[in-house]
Design a protein around this motif. Structure first.
Motif, short mmCIF file in Angstrom:
data_model
loop_
_atom_site.label_atom_id
_atom_site.label_comp_id
_atom_site.label_asym_id
_atom_site.label_seq_id
_atom_site.Cartn_x
_atom_site.Cartn_y
_atom_site.Cartn_z
N THR A 55 0.83 -1.21 0.00
CA THR A 55 0.00 0.00 0.00
C THR A 55 0.86 1.25 0.00
OG1 THR A 55 -0.22 0.29 2.42
CG2 THR A 55 -1.74 -1.24 1.34
N GLN A 56 2.06 1.15 0.53
CA GLN A 56 2.97 2.29 0.52
C GLN A 56 3.61 2.46 -0.86
OE1 GLN A 56 2.77 4.03 3.62
NE2 GLN A 56 1.22 2.44 3.57
N ASN A 57 3.86 1.36 -1.52
CA ASN A 57 4.46 1.41 -2.86
C ASN A 57 3.47 1.88 -3.92
OD1 ASN A 57 6.79 0.38 -1.72
ND2 ASN A 57 6.35 -1.74 -2.33
N TYR A 58 2.19 1.60 -3.69
CA TYR A 58 1.14 2.00 -4.63
C TYR A 58 0.10 2.83 -3.89
CZ TYR A 58 3.19 -1.79 -7.43
OH TYR A 58 4.04 -2.61 -8.11
N ALA A 59 0.57 3.90 -3.27
CA ALA A 59 -0.26 4.73 -2.40
C ALA A 59 -1.47 5.27 -3.17
CB ALA A 59 0.55 5.87 -1.83
N GLY A 60 -2.63 5.14 -2.54
CA GLY A 60 -3.87 5.62 -3.14
C GLY A 60 -4.58 4.58 -3.97
N TYR A 61 -3.83 3.62 -4.53
CA TYR A 61 -4.47 2.59 -5.34
C TYR A 61 -4.73 1.31 -4.56
CZ TYR A 61 -5.69 -0.31 -9.32
OH TYR A 61 -6.37 -1.14 -10.18
N LEU A 62 -3.86 1.01 -3.60
CA LEU A 62 -4.01 -0.18 -2.78
C LEU A 62 -4.29 0.18 -1.34
CD1 LEU A 62 -1.00 -2.42 -3.96
CD2 LEU A 62 -3.33 -2.36 -4.88
N SER A 63 -5.17 -0.60 -0.71
CA SER A 63 -5.31 -0.65 0.74
C SER A 63 -5.01 -2.08 1.15
CB SER A 63 -6.73 -0.26 1.16
OG SER A 63 -7.05 1.05 0.76
N SER A 64 -5.04 -2.36 2.45
CA SER A 64 -4.77 -3.74 2.88
C SER A 64 -5.55 -4.07 4.13
CB SER A 64 -3.27 -3.94 3.14
OG SER A 64 -2.85 -3.21 4.28
N THR A 65 -5.59 -5.36 4.43
CA THR A 65 -6.11 -5.85 5.70
C THR A 65 -4.94 -6.40 6.51
OG1 THR A 65 -6.52 -8.16 5.02
CG2 THR A 65 -8.23 -6.53 4.50
N ALA A 66 -5.15 -6.55 7.80
CA ALA A 66 -4.14 -7.13 8.68
C ALA A 66 -4.79 -8.20 9.52
CB ALA A 66 -3.51 -6.06 9.57
N GLY A 67 -4.31 -9.43 9.38
CA GLY A 67 -4.92 -10.52 10.14
C GLY A 67 -4.26 -11.85 9.88
N VAL A 68 -4.82 -12.87 10.51
CA VAL A 68 -4.27 -14.22 10.43
C VAL A 68 -5.37 -15.19 10.02
CG1 VAL A 68 -3.18 -16.09 11.74
CG2 VAL A 68 -2.49 -13.72 12.14
N HIS A 69 -5.18 -15.80 8.88
CA HIS A 69 -6.10 -16.80 8.30
C HIS A 69 -6.16 -18.02 9.22
CE1 HIS A 69 -7.43 -19.87 5.42
NE2 HIS A 69 -7.76 -18.90 4.57
#
Length: 269
Positions: A55-69
């Motif tokens: 998300t930092q490399n493609y700022a504005g185009y990508l967001s992310s989730t944070a978790g454990v499957h």
């Protein structure tokens, strides 16, 4: 020339090793297909860090989730929990997950999965981020635990829903959103999902690819390596629109609104 629908992919595993060699090209193809934003799925401590880095490399185009499957639940510990909570507070992280229960392959025990899932529900309540959920062959236990926390959660989307009408109605009773993938395009095993979608209010629908997995089987020309990409999200949209009997354009507008509001995305008007 017909204008492309503007779409958001709520679940793509772009940190997966199958995208390491050509991610720039993958994103270019997604943009050309009308995908204006992608949420990169975090499935483990490391994958969540990697997803956020993208998300930092493609700022504005990508967001992310944070978790454990649930497959990775055996690795949940205090250090992992701390990492996920730290990531949850960072710019571009829009949900907790992918979390839930998976009793199909049992890469982690039932007890490990339940502990990991509940810990992430509790985290989502604390940080007031919606949850990005996974359930496979564990509906009763999954639903029971989710129900305990749903009133305290900011939002809940059942990612890659493949269930039946009874299950979708139970999720709607908890005011959940539903994420639909290329599973809906599978003539061999998508019948339950296709029937269930007829009972889903359009305001509760989101779409996703789950790339690199779940390549739509109805593609006229399939990539040789069988890798799914966000560029194929319009195929999912068209399939769902056909089932619901509405135009793809009208559905795209509704789904974009649903997704932007749910994840609080900074989308152009």
């Amino acid at each position: 020339m017909q204008q492309k629908n503007t779409l958001i992919d709520i679940g793509a595993n772009l940190a997966h090793h199958r995208f390491h060699a050509d991610l720039d090209a993958v994103i270019d193809r997604a943009r050309q297909a009308g995908v204006e934003h992608i949420i990169v799925t975090g499935t483990s401590e490391r994958a969540s860090r990697d997803a956020h880095a993208l998300t930092q490399n493609y700022a504005g185009y990508l967001s992310s989730t944070a978790g454990v499957h649930p497959h990775e639940a055996k690795n949940w510990n205090a250090g992992c929990a701390k990492t996920i909570e730290q990531l949850a507070g960072r710019q571009g992280v829009v949900a907790i997950g992918e979390c839930g229960l998976d009793y199909n392959r049992m890469f982690s025990t039932e007890a490990q999965q339940l502990l990991c899932f509940e810990a992430q529900l509790q985290l989502a309540v604390r940080v007031q981020k919606p949850v990005f959920l996974h359930e496979r062959e564990a509906h009763d236990a999954f639903f029971a635990l989710l129900k305990q926390y749903r009133s305290q959660l900011k939002g809940a989307v059942v990612h890659c829903f493949t269930g039946n009408t009874a299950e979708i109605r139970e999720y709607l009773d908890l005011d959940c959103h539903i994420g639909v993938t290329g599973w809906v395009c599978d003539e061999r095993r998508g019948d339950d999902l296709r029937q269930a979608l007829k009972f889903l209010p359009k305001e509760k629908l989101m779409i996703e690819t789950d790339a690199p997995f779940l390549l739509p089987r109805n593609l006229p020309v399939k990539p040789q390596e069988g890798r799914n990409e966000p560029m194929y999200l319009p195929v999912v949209l068209e399939a769902v629109a056909s089932i619901l009997g509405i135009s793809a354009t009208a559905l795209a507008q509704q789904v974009r609104l649903n997704t932007g509001q749910f994840f609080n995305l900074p989308l152009a008007a």
